[in-house]
Design a protein around this motif. Structure first.
Motif, PDB file in Angstrom:
ATOM      1  N   MET A  73      25.888  13.123  12.009  1.00  0.00           N
ATOM      2  CA  MET A  73      25.924  11.797  11.433  1.00  0.00           C
ATOM      3  C   MET A  73      25.353  10.762  12.400  1.00  0.00           C
ATOM      4  O   MET A  73      24.612   9.894  11.998  1.00  0.00           O
ATOM      5  N   GLN A  74      25.711  10.861  13.675  1.00  0.00           N
ATOM      6  CA  GLN A  74      25.210   9.899  14.670  1.00  0.00           C
ATOM      7  C   GLN A  74      23.694   9.970  14.797  1.00  0.00           C
ATOM      8  O   GLN A  74      23.042   8.960  14.975  1.00  0.00           O
ATOM      9  N   GLU A  75      23.134  11.181  14.670  1.00  0.00           N
ATOM     10  CA  GLU A  75      21.678  11.326  14.741  1.00  0.00           C
ATOM     11  C   GLU A  75      20.992  10.545  13.629  1.00  0.00           C
ATOM     12  O   GLU A  75      19.970   9.907  13.845  1.00  0.00           O
ATOM     13  N   LYS A  76      21.556  10.583  12.421  1.00  0.00           N
ATOM     14  CA  LYS A  76      20.979   9.863  11.286  1.00  0.00           C
ATOM     15  C   LYS A  76      21.024   8.350  11.526  1.00  0.00           C
ATOM     16  O   LYS A  76      20.064   7.647  11.263  1.00  0.00           O
ATOM     17  N   VAL A  77      22.143   7.853  12.059  1.00  0.00           N
ATOM     18  CA  VAL A  77      22.280   6.432  12.375  1.00  0.00           C
ATOM     19  C   VAL A  77      21.257   6.040  13.440  1.00  0.00           C
ATOM     20  O   VAL A  77      20.594   5.015  13.330  1.00  0.00           O
ATOM     21  N   ASP A  78      21.103   6.855  14.453  1.00  0.00           N
ATOM     22  CA  ASP A  78      20.127   6.573  15.509  1.00  0.00           C
ATOM     23  C   ASP A  78      18.708   6.540  14.951  1.00  0.00           C
ATOM     24  O   ASP A  78      17.908   5.693  15.327  1.00  0.00           O
ATOM     25  N   ASP A  79      18.384   7.482  14.037  1.00  0.00           N
ATOM     26  CA  ASP A  79      17.057   7.502  13.421  1.00  0.00           C
ATOM     27  C   ASP A  79      16.800   6.230  12.633  1.00  0.00           C
ATOM     28  O   ASP A  79      15.722   5.655  12.696  1.00  0.00           O
ATOM     29  N   ILE A  80      17.797   5.770  11.893  1.00  0.00           N
ATOM     30  CA  ILE A  80      17.646   4.543  11.106  1.00  0.00           C
ATOM     31  C   ILE A  80      17.439   3.350  12.029  1.00  0.00           C
ATOM     32  O   ILE A  80      16.565   2.521  11.804  1.00  0.00           O
ATOM     33  N   LEU A  81      18.214   3.264  13.081  1.00  0.00           N
ATOM     34  CA  LEU A  81      18.096   2.145  14.012  1.00  0.00           C
ATOM     35  C   LEU A  81      16.750   2.147  14.733  1.00  0.00           C
ATOM     36  O   LEU A  81      16.191   1.094  15.017  1.00  0.00           O
ATOM     37  N   MET A  82      16.219   3.322  15.038  1.00  0.00           N
ATOM     38  CA  MET A  82      14.940   3.410  15.726  1.00  0.00           C
ATOM     39  C   MET A  82      13.778   2.996  14.826  1.00  0.00           C
ATOM     40  O   MET A  82      12.767   2.485  15.288  1.00  0.00           O
ATOM     41  N   ASN A  83      13.891   3.210  13.513  1.00  0.00           N
ATOM     42  CA  ASN A  83      12.827   2.878  12.580  1.00  0.00           C
ATOM     43  C   ASN A  83      12.861   1.426  12.124  1.00  0.00           C
ATOM     44  O   ASN A  83      11.907   0.950  11.536  1.00  0.00           O
ATOM     45  N   CYS A  84      13.951   0.721  12.364  1.00  0.00           N
ATOM     46  CA  CYS A  84      14.061  -0.682  11.965  1.00  0.00           C
ATOM     47  C   CYS A  84      13.555  -1.556  13.103  1.00  0.00           C
ATOM     48  O   CYS A  84      13.994  -1.414  14.236  1.00  0.00           O
ATOM     49  N   PRO A  85      12.645  -2.464  12.787  1.00  0.00           N
ATOM     50  CA  PRO A  85      12.188  -3.372  13.844  1.00  0.00           C
ATOM     51  C   PRO A  85      13.326  -4.312  14.242  1.00  0.00           C
ATOM     52  O   PRO A  85      14.075  -4.788  13.395  1.00  0.00           O
ATOM     53  N   SER A  86      13.479  -4.516  15.517  1.00  0.00           N
ATOM     54  CA  SER A  86      14.539  -5.398  15.977  1.00  0.00           C
ATOM     55  C   SER A  86      14.083  -6.849  15.858  1.00  0.00           C
ATOM     56  O   SER A  86      12.895  -7.142  15.937  1.00  0.00           O
ATOM     57  N   ARG A  87      15.027  -7.729  15.668  1.00  0.00           N
ATOM     58  CA  ARG A  87      14.739  -9.152  15.553  1.00  0.00           C
ATOM     59  C   ARG A  87      14.869  -9.805  16.920  1.00  0.00           C
ATOM     60  O   ARG A  87      15.611  -9.331  17.781  1.00  0.00           O
ATOM     61  N   ALA A  88      14.181 -10.913  17.080  1.00  0.00           N
ATOM     62  CA  ALA A  88      14.339 -11.705  18.292  1.00  0.00           C
ATOM     63  C   ALA A  88      15.751 -12.275  18.317  1.00  0.00           C
ATOM     64  O   ALA A  88      16.406 -12.399  17.273  1.00  0.00           O
ATOM     65  N   HIS A  89      16.222 -12.646  19.477  1.00  0.00           N
ATOM     66  CA  HIS A  89      17.591 -13.130  19.636  1.00  0.00           C
ATOM     67  C   HIS A  89      17.908 -14.297  18.704  1.00  0.00           C
ATOM     68  O   HIS A  89      18.965 -14.347  18.095  1.00  0.00           O
ATOM     69  N   GLY A  90      17.017 -15.254  18.560  1.00  0.00           N
ATOM     70  CA  GLY A  90      17.263 -16.435  17.733  1.00  0.00           C
ATOM     71  C   GLY A  90      16.893 -16.258  16.280  1.00  0.00           C
ATOM     72  O   GLY A  90      17.102 -17.155  15.469  1.00  0.00           O
ATOM     73  N   ASP A  91      16.357 -15.100  15.906  1.00  0.00           N
ATOM     74  CA  ASP A  91      15.907 -14.862  14.534  1.00  0.00           C
ATOM     75  C   ASP A  91      17.064 -14.322  13.705  1.00  0.00           C
ATOM     76  O   ASP A  91      17.153 -13.138  13.432  1.00  0.00           O
TER      77      ASP A  91
END
Length: 72
Positions: free
Chosen positions: A1-19
């Protein structure tokens, strides 16, 4: 399950701190509205106005062209 969560997080672009989504003021009419991020600074009412739509070109820009006749 943790691997799937990590895969999703890696594929999502991160937002800037103020965004972050929050209440912001429209740069055109100064009314407070819900913005999804710092790139959204014009409220939906202003964007739907005829004045706003007529000021935005509907075609894709061709970029700058040199007027001196020189080519690259």
């Amino acid at each position: 399950m943790q691997e799937k969560v990590d895969d999703i997080l890696m594929n999502c672009p991160s937002r800037a701190h103020g965004d972050v989504p929050k209440q912001r003021f429209c740069l055109r009419c100064k009314v407070s509205f819900w913005s999804e991020g710092f790139g959204q600074r014009i409220c939906a009412r202003c964007k739907n106005s005829a004045i706003w739509r007529s000021a935005v070109p509907e075609r894709v820009s061709q970029g700058r062209r040199r007027s001196s006749g020189r080519s690259n």
